[in-house]
Design a protein around this motif. Structure first.
Motif, mmCIF file in Angstrom:
data_model
loop_
_atom_site.group_PDB
_atom_site.id
_atom_site.type_symbol
_atom_site.label_atom_id
_atom_site.label_comp_id
_atom_site.label_asym_id
_atom_site.label_seq_id
_atom_site.Cartn_x
_atom_site.Cartn_y
_atom_site.Cartn_z
ATOM 1 N N HIS A 56 48.556 26.837 54.127
ATOM 2 C CA HIS A 56 48.010 28.146 54.498
ATOM 3 C C HIS A 56 46.957 28.007 55.598
ATOM 4 O O HIS A 56 46.970 28.753 56.589
ATOM 5 N N THR A 57 46.049 27.045 55.446
ATOM 6 C CA THR A 57 44.961 26.877 56.409
ATOM 7 C C THR A 57 45.476 26.563 57.802
ATOM 8 O O THR A 57 44.964 27.084 58.802
ATOM 9 N N PHE A 58 46.510 25.739 57.878
ATOM 10 C CA PHE A 58 47.007 25.275 59.172
ATOM 11 C C PHE A 58 48.344 25.905 59.567
ATOM 12 O O PHE A 58 48.968 25.468 60.529
ATOM 13 N N ALA A 59 48.758 26.937 58.823
ATOM 14 C CA ALA A 59 50.002 27.668 59.129
ATOM 15 C C ALA A 59 51.189 26.715 59.242
ATOM 16 O O ALA A 59 51.969 26.764 60.203
ATOM 17 N N LEU A 60 51.346 25.842 58.241
ATOM 18 C CA LEU A 60 52.432 24.872 58.228
ATOM 19 C C LEU A 60 53.577 25.399 57.366
ATOM 20 O O LEU A 60 53.346 25.899 56.273
ATOM 21 N N PRO A 61 54.815 25.248 57.805
ATOM 22 C CA PRO A 61 55.946 25.701 56.988
ATOM 23 C C PRO A 61 56.238 24.737 55.853
ATOM 24 O O PRO A 61 55.789 23.579 55.855
ATOM 25 N N VAL A 62 56.980 25.209 54.857
ATOM 26 C CA VAL A 62 57.434 24.345 53.768
ATOM 27 C C VAL A 62 58.160 23.136 54.353
ATOM 28 O O VAL A 62 58.992 23.266 55.245
ATOM 29 N N GLY A 63 57.808 21.953 53.858
ATOM 30 C CA GLY A 63 58.465 20.739 54.314
ATOM 31 C C GLY A 63 57.941 20.178 55.615
ATOM 32 O O GLY A 63 58.517 19.224 56.142
ATOM 33 N N ASP A 64 56.844 20.726 56.145
ATOM 34 C CA ASP A 64 56.291 20.207 57.392
ATOM 35 C C ASP A 64 55.936 18.731 57.230
ATOM 36 O O ASP A 64 55.417 18.322 56.185
ATOM 37 N N PRO A 65 56.184 17.890 58.259
ATOM 38 C CA PRO A 65 55.857 16.462 58.138
ATOM 39 C C PRO A 65 54.400 16.181 57.801
ATOM 40 O O PRO A 65 54.102 15.182 57.138
ATOM 41 N N ALA A 66 53.488 17.053 58.228
ATOM 42 C CA ALA A 66 52.073 16.836 57.899
ATOM 43 C C ALA A 66 51.856 16.902 56.393
ATOM 44 O O ALA A 66 51.047 16.135 55.834
ATOM 45 N N LEU A 67 52.563 17.795 55.715
ATOM 46 C CA LEU A 67 52.430 17.895 54.263
ATOM 47 C C LEU A 67 53.044 16.679 53.576
ATOM 48 O O LEU A 67 52.527 16.193 52.564
ATOM 49 N N THR A 68 54.141 16.179 54.137
ATOM 50 C CA THR A 68 54.756 14.970 53.581
ATOM 51 C C THR A 68 53.816 13.782 53.710
ATOM 52 O O THR A 68 53.715 12.949 52.802
ATOM 53 N N ARG A 69 53.118 13.691 54.852
ATOM 54 C CA ARG A 69 52.158 12.592 55.012
ATOM 55 C C ARG A 69 51.034 12.678 53.987
ATOM 56 O O ARG A 69 50.575 11.655 53.462
ATOM 57 N N LEU A 70 50.585 13.896 53.695
ATOM 58 C CA LEU A 70 49.535 14.047 52.693
ATOM 59 C C LEU A 70 50.031 13.636 51.316
ATOM 60 O O LEU A 70 49.318 12.969 50.556
ATOM 61 N N ARG A 71 51.243 14.053 50.985
ATOM 62 C CA ARG A 71 51.818 13.616 49.711
ATOM 63 C C ARG A 71 51.832 12.099 49.620
ATOM 64 O O ARG A 71 51.445 11.512 48.597
ATOM 65 N N ASP A 72 52.253 11.442 50.705
ATOM 66 C CA ASP A 72 52.378 9.987 50.681
ATOM 67 C C ASP A 72 51.022 9.302 50.634
ATOM 68 O O ASP A 72 50.875 8.255 49.994
ATOM 69 N N ALA A 73 50.027 9.882 51.306
ATOM 70 C CA ALA A 73 48.679 9.316 51.245
ATOM 71 C C ALA A 73 48.157 9.348 49.819
ATOM 72 O O ALA A 73 47.501 8.400 49.353
ATOM 73 N N TYR A 74 48.451 10.418 49.117
ATOM 74 C CA TYR A 74 48.045 10.536 47.714
ATOM 75 C C TYR A 74 48.814 9.542 46.841
ATOM 76 O O TYR A 74 48.237 8.852 45.991
ATOM 77 N N LEU A 75 50.120 9.438 47.040
ATOM 78 C CA LEU A 75 50.957 8.593 46.188
ATOM 79 C C LEU A 75 50.701 7.105 46.377
ATOM 80 O O LEU A 75 51.032 6.303 45.494
ATOM 81 N N GLU A 76 50.120 6.733 47.511
ATOM 82 C CA GLU A 76 49.878 5.314 47.764
ATOM 83 C C GLU A 76 49.061 4.686 46.642
ATOM 84 O O GLU A 76 49.287 3.534 46.259
ATOM 85 N N ALA A 77 48.126 5.438 46.090
ATOM 86 C CA ALA A 77 47.284 4.898 45.021
ATOM 87 C C ALA A 77 48.075 4.567 43.768
ATOM 88 O O ALA A 77 47.620 3.757 42.938
ATOM 89 N N TRP A 78 49.239 5.163 43.603
ATOM 90 C CA TRP A 78 50.039 4.981 42.388
ATOM 91 C C TRP A 78 51.197 4.000 42.603
ATOM 92 O O TRP A 78 51.949 3.713 41.668
ATOM 93 N N SER A 79 51.332 3.459 43.830
ATOM 94 C CA SER A 79 52.526 2.686 44.174
ATOM 95 C C SER A 79 52.540 1.293 43.550
ATOM 96 O O SER A 79 53.593 0.652 43.517
ATOM 97 N N ALA A 80 51.407 0.821 43.041
ATOM 98 C CA ALA A 80 51.413 -0.494 42.402
ATOM 99 C C ALA A 80 52.118 -0.470 41.058
ATOM 100 O O ALA A 80 52.555 -1.513 40.556
ATOM 101 N N ARG A 81 52.263 0.731 40.483
ATOM 102 C CA ARG A 81 52.827 0.837 39.139
ATOM 103 C C ARG A 81 54.237 1.421 39.122
ATOM 104 O O ARG A 81 54.951 1.266 38.134
ATOM 105 N N HIS A 82 54.611 2.122 40.184
ATOM 106 C CA HIS A 82 55.913 2.794 40.222
ATOM 107 C C HIS A 82 56.474 2.693 41.632
ATOM 108 O O HIS A 82 55.732 2.714 42.612
#
Length: 346
Positions: free
Chosen positions: A250-276
């Motif tokens: 909403h803040t950056f007027a990004l559409p669903v599935g925008d690559p910027a949102l995918t990068r944020l998801r991946d930045a968050y998931l990196e912390a969990w990648s040692a276990r899964h």
């Protein structure tokens, strides 16, 4: 001191005197004193005062019964995950009162100057670290009264919420239509299966903020600190991304599935990648996002469990979030993780 508010509790002069006496006493233990009148902010779910002192402003917060657990949760987070939240000056868990130092500039302030969603690529790993730190203490948080929104409990809560026609404003202008209500009822088996699979993946439950947007993050030089935990629950950690990614979009007027949102998801998931493995983590996100729409509706219903007439101005949030169960997620399901490292904000 007279506070203009329709809330029968917040307007009670005895409560106000008791709260001010408590604030004054807690500050006095630190050799500080109040130097002027408080500045109130009133919502149906809380009363917040900015309190001027001879050593800078502090903040007093009183929660209503539906969000009272915030005070005890804040104390637990400060004890178990120091540096990720503000250290409270004082907490009265029984009354749902907390007294906090000023946190300084918010992430929203920063993004107002530097409109780059990549700033979140720094924030989300720090938040994930807090969640990982708190994982062994999930039972402790439940014992403190933090709501239980774990995947194994949500199907039952979803069923009960669908029966709460008053909270869903069923058939009213701001509520669910009968047609949407029927569609949601038809989702019960699918929802329960999503919860079952999410729990089966094995990412453990922990604290889940449930309203993590740029207005609830302090941007301190030594790292980000997270505040305003009244909506929090013990839940699947990845549910956080529901609000965060929608807020960023909403803040950056990004559409669903925008690559910027995918990068944020991946930045968050990196912390969990040692276990899964990453494919499993992506699957868990795809399950957690729709599952958490029910958590959001429940959080709003708790926050509005008050006689304050002002609650009517927010009541549409309960059916609104529940209906999000029928909407597309902010990141594309099953989308690949990005191969490049997260971009630095700046």
């Amino acid at each position: 001191m007279t506070l203009e508010t329709s809330h029968p509790g917040w307007a009670d002069p005895d409560l106000q005197r008791a709260a001010l006496d408590w604030v004054t006493g807690q500050l006095g233990r630190q050799g500080r004193r109040v130097t002027g009148p408080v500045e109130p902010r009133v919502r149906p779910w809380s009363l917040v005062w900015r309190v001027p002192t001879d050593a800078g402003d502090v903040w007093f917060k009183a929660n209503n019964p539906g969000t009272r657990h915030e005070a005890a949760l804040l104390a637990a987070l400060a004890r178990r995950a120091p540096g990720r939240v503000l250290d409270p000056i004082a907490v009265d868990a029984e009354r749902g009162w907390s007294l906090l130092p000023d946190g300084g500039e918010s992430l929203r302030d920063v993004l107002g100057r530097d409109r780059d969603p990549a700033r979140w690529e720094r924030v989300l790993p720090e938040y994930a670290d807090l969640q990982l730190t708190m994982t062994p203490y999930a039972d402790e948080l439940l014992a403190l009264g933090v709501p239980d929104h774990r995947p194994e409990t949500l199907p039952r809560l979803f069923e009960a919420l669908l029966d709460d026609e008053e909270s869903l404003l069923l058939g009213t202008e701001d509520g669910l239509t009968p047609q949407a209500h029927d569609r949601l009822r038809a989702q019960r088996a699918t929802y329960a299966e999503r919860c079952r699979r999410l729990a089966e993946i094995g990412v453990p439950a922990t604290v889940q903020h449930d309203d993590l947007h740029d207005g609830n993050v302090f941007a301190a030089a030594g790292g980000h600190r997270f505040f305003d935990w009244g909506d929090a629950s013990v839940a699947h950690p990845f549910g956080t991304l529901l609000v965060t990614l929608r807020s960023v979009a909403h803040t950056f007027a990004l559409p669903v599935g925008d690559p910027a949102l995918t990068r944020l998801r991946d930045a968050y998931l990196e912390a969990w990648s040692a276990r899964h493995d990453r494919a499993t983590l992506r699957e868990a996100v795809d399950l957690a996002l729709p599952v958490t729409t029910v958590s959001r509706a429940l959080s709003w219903r708790r926050a509005l469990d008050t006689p304050d007439p002002a609650r009517a101005g927010y009541a549409a949030a309960v059916p609104g979030w529940l209906e999000e169960l029928l909407a597309p997620p902010p990141v594309s399901p099953g989308g690949p993780t990005t191969v490049e490292p997260p971009r630095a904000a700046g």
